[in-house]
Design a protein around this motif. Structure first.
Motif, PDB file in Angstrom:
ATOM      1  N   ARG A  38     -31.823   3.622 -21.516  1.00 26.54           N
ATOM      2  CA  ARG A  38     -31.150   4.901 -21.757  1.00 26.54           C
ATOM      3  C   ARG A  38     -29.751   4.918 -21.157  1.00 26.54           C
ATOM      4  NH1 ARG A  38     -34.231   6.974 -25.801  1.00 26.54           N
ATOM      5  NH2 ARG A  38     -36.445   6.947 -25.222  1.00 26.54           N
ATOM      6  N   ALA A  76     -31.341   2.090 -16.439  1.00 26.40           N
ATOM      7  CA  ALA A  76     -32.300   3.184 -16.318  1.00 26.40           C
ATOM      8  C   ALA A  76     -32.840   3.459 -17.716  1.00 26.40           C
ATOM      9  CB  ALA A  76     -31.637   4.438 -15.747  1.00 26.40           C
ATOM     10  N   GLY A  77     -34.114   3.810 -17.790  1.00 31.01           N
ATOM     11  CA  GLY A  77     -34.687   4.058 -19.098  1.00 31.01           C
ATOM     12  C   GLY A  77     -36.155   4.422 -19.013  1.00 31.01           C
ATOM     13  N   THR A  78     -36.832   4.297 -20.142  1.00 29.49           N
ATOM     14  CA  THR A  78     -38.257   4.607 -20.216  1.00 29.49           C
ATOM     15  C   THR A  78     -39.050   3.335 -20.486  1.00 29.49           C
ATOM     16  OG1 THR A  78     -38.006   5.152 -22.567  1.00 29.49           O
ATOM     17  CG2 THR A  78     -37.901   6.969 -20.998  1.00 29.49           C
ATOM     18  N   GLU A  94     -40.284   7.110 -16.598  1.00 30.16           N
ATOM     19  CA  GLU A  94     -38.831   7.033 -16.476  1.00 30.16           C
ATOM     20  C   GLU A  94     -38.497   6.268 -15.202  1.00 30.16           C
ATOM     21  OE1 GLU A  94     -37.321  11.011 -16.653  1.00 30.16           O
ATOM     22  OE2 GLU A  94     -37.669  11.160 -18.818  1.00 30.16           O
ATOM     23  N   PHE A  96     -35.646   3.286 -13.016  1.00 30.01           N
ATOM     24  CA  PHE A  96     -34.345   2.632 -12.905  1.00 30.01           C
ATOM     25  C   PHE A  96     -34.476   1.465 -11.942  1.00 30.01           C
ATOM     26  CE2 PHE A  96     -34.200   5.344  -9.208  1.00 30.01           C
ATOM     27  CZ  PHE A  96     -33.318   4.757  -8.311  1.00 30.01           C
ATOM     28  N   LYS A 118     -37.704   7.111 -11.666  1.00 31.14           N
ATOM     29  CA  LYS A 118     -36.500   7.919 -11.545  1.00 31.14           C
ATOM     30  C   LYS A 118     -36.868   9.343 -11.144  1.00 31.14           C
ATOM     31  CE  LYS A 118     -34.599   9.655 -15.213  1.00 31.14           C
ATOM     32  NZ  LYS A 118     -34.606  11.104 -14.838  1.00 31.14           N
ATOM     33  N   SER A 123     -30.187  12.302 -13.619  1.00 30.39           N
ATOM     34  CA  SER A 123     -29.970  11.850 -14.988  1.00 30.39           C
ATOM     35  C   SER A 123     -30.111  10.329 -15.080  1.00 30.39           C
ATOM     36  CB  SER A 123     -28.575  12.260 -15.471  1.00 30.39           C
ATOM     37  OG  SER A 123     -27.577  11.523 -14.779  1.00 30.39           O
ATOM     38  N   PHE A 124     -30.342   9.840 -16.301  1.00 34.13           N
ATOM     39  CA  PHE A 124     -30.398   8.394 -16.516  1.00 34.13           C
ATOM     40  C   PHE A 124     -29.070   7.748 -16.131  1.00 34.13           C
ATOM     41  CE2 PHE A 124     -33.862   9.524 -19.545  1.00 34.13           C
ATOM     42  CZ  PHE A 124     -34.852   8.689 -19.030  1.00 34.13           C
ATOM     43  N   HIS A 324     -24.581   4.216 -22.960  1.00 30.42           N
ATOM     44  CA  HIS A 324     -25.868   4.700 -23.466  1.00 30.42           C
ATOM     45  C   HIS A 324     -26.191   3.947 -24.761  1.00 30.42           C
ATOM     46  CE1 HIS A 324     -26.302   7.960 -20.590  1.00 30.42           C
ATOM     47  NE2 HIS A 324     -25.064   8.335 -20.829  1.00 30.42           N
TER      48      HIS A 324
END
Length: 325
Positions: A38, A76-78, A94, A96, A118, A123-124, A324
């Motif tokens: 993300r 960072a992401g899912t 979620e 990072f 996270k 935020s991401f 992103h």
């Protein structure tokens, strides 16, 4: 899902020669997690890995071609999928952390140990920004300079990726902080927590009357003997960035610093940042409680990454640049 979009460096060269194209989605192996990226924060290390300089770094980044064809470490992401043996993370978590390259893409595989969840309030983009720059600043302040409350520290190059974290970590340690930056970033340095700000275009911190307990030097823009003049006896000079020279990079300056250290009570060191699971937990806690606040000055698409890396190579970026995918 067999392919993904990624920034690819097939050979060393200027960032504008990078290609953004479809490549295979990375294979998932035991102990690893596949992340739907993300946000990915860009670093000077990514610039070095793309252009292949300094040459002394080639054993680590690849002799003839980049070892990491896809740049990007701080992600960072899912969680998209988990490999065998992964027990602490599940699909849709979620997270990072840090990858071994490959972050400038829609997907990346990362060892489970290199990731933490996270905080929901972060935020991401901010989570990704709290990567190698934050590790470097934390270890420079805590482990190398060993700063203590009420010491006076000067951060040269204070509003860049590492510098803006160094201000915050030094303040968290109870230090008085003087920031050195450009005129356009004076207000930003104050907002980051600096007690005093020096505009390098109008003042030279090495010619002033103030002595510092520590100097955290990102650009290495002043002669070492000049820095030594404004360093307290027993103080610490810590080189964080330094020269982008093609052959040896910061090594000549480090050697000169060590030689100066032999003949004085002052310490001269270089930070070799290590991304560790323990410090990733420290940074997660600081993000969650608000004691560290990453500055993301711009976000972008993958197609804009080549231009952003060129900008990083020229220096003078404010805070972190984040893509992103």
């Amino acid at each position: 899902m067999n392919t993904m979009r990624a920034v690819v460096a097939d050979r060393y060269g200027p960032p504008d020669e990078l290609d953004v194209r479809d490549v295979p989605v990375p294979h998932l192996t035991d102990g690893h997690v596949r992340i739907r990226v993300r946000a990915v924060a860009l670093n000077p290390a990514d610039w070095h890995g793309v252009v292949g300089r300094p040459y002394i770094a080639r054993p680590g980044i690849g002799w003839r071609t980049p070892r990491r064809a896809i740049p990007g470490t701080d992600i960072a992401g899912t969680v998209d999928a988990v490999g065998g043996g992964v027990t602490g993370l599940a699909v849709d978590d979620e997270v990072f952390g840090f990858a071994d390259g490959g972050g400038c893409a829609e997907f990346v595989t990362v060892p489970e140990a290199n990731l933490v969840t996270k905080p929901s309030t972060v935020s991401f983009a901010a989570a990704a920004a709290t990567g190698v720059a934050a590790f470097t600043a934390l270890q420079a302040v805590r482990d190398v300079a060993r700063l203590k409350a009420e010491q006076h520290v000067l951060v040269n190059g204070a509003t860049g990726g590492v510098g803006h974290f160094a201000i915050q970590f030094a303040r968290a340690a109870g230090c008085e902080v003087t920031a050195v930056c450009s005129a356009g970033n004076v207000i930003a340095a104050t907002a980051m927590g600096a007690d005093h700000v020096i505009d390098y275009s109008t003042s030279d911190f090495t010619s002033g009357p103030i002595r510092y307990d520590a100097i955290l030097d990102n650009p290495g823009s002043h002669p070492l003997r000049a820095c030594r003049r404004v360093l307290e006896p027993g103080g610490s000079y810590v080189l964080i960035g330094g020269s982008k020279a093609s052959l040896l990079g910061p090594i000549p300056r480090l050697i000169a610093a060590k030689l100066l250290g032999v003949v004085s009570s002052q310490r001269f060191d270089l930070v070799f940042a290590k991304e560790t699971a323990a410090d990733l937990d420290v940074l997660r806690t600081m993000l969650e409680d608000g004691s560290v606040d990453p500055v993301v000055s711009r976000t972008m698409t993958l197609e804009e990454v080549p231009g952003a890396l060129a900008e990083i190579g020229r220096g003078h970026t404010l805070g972190k640049l984040v893509a992103h995918p």
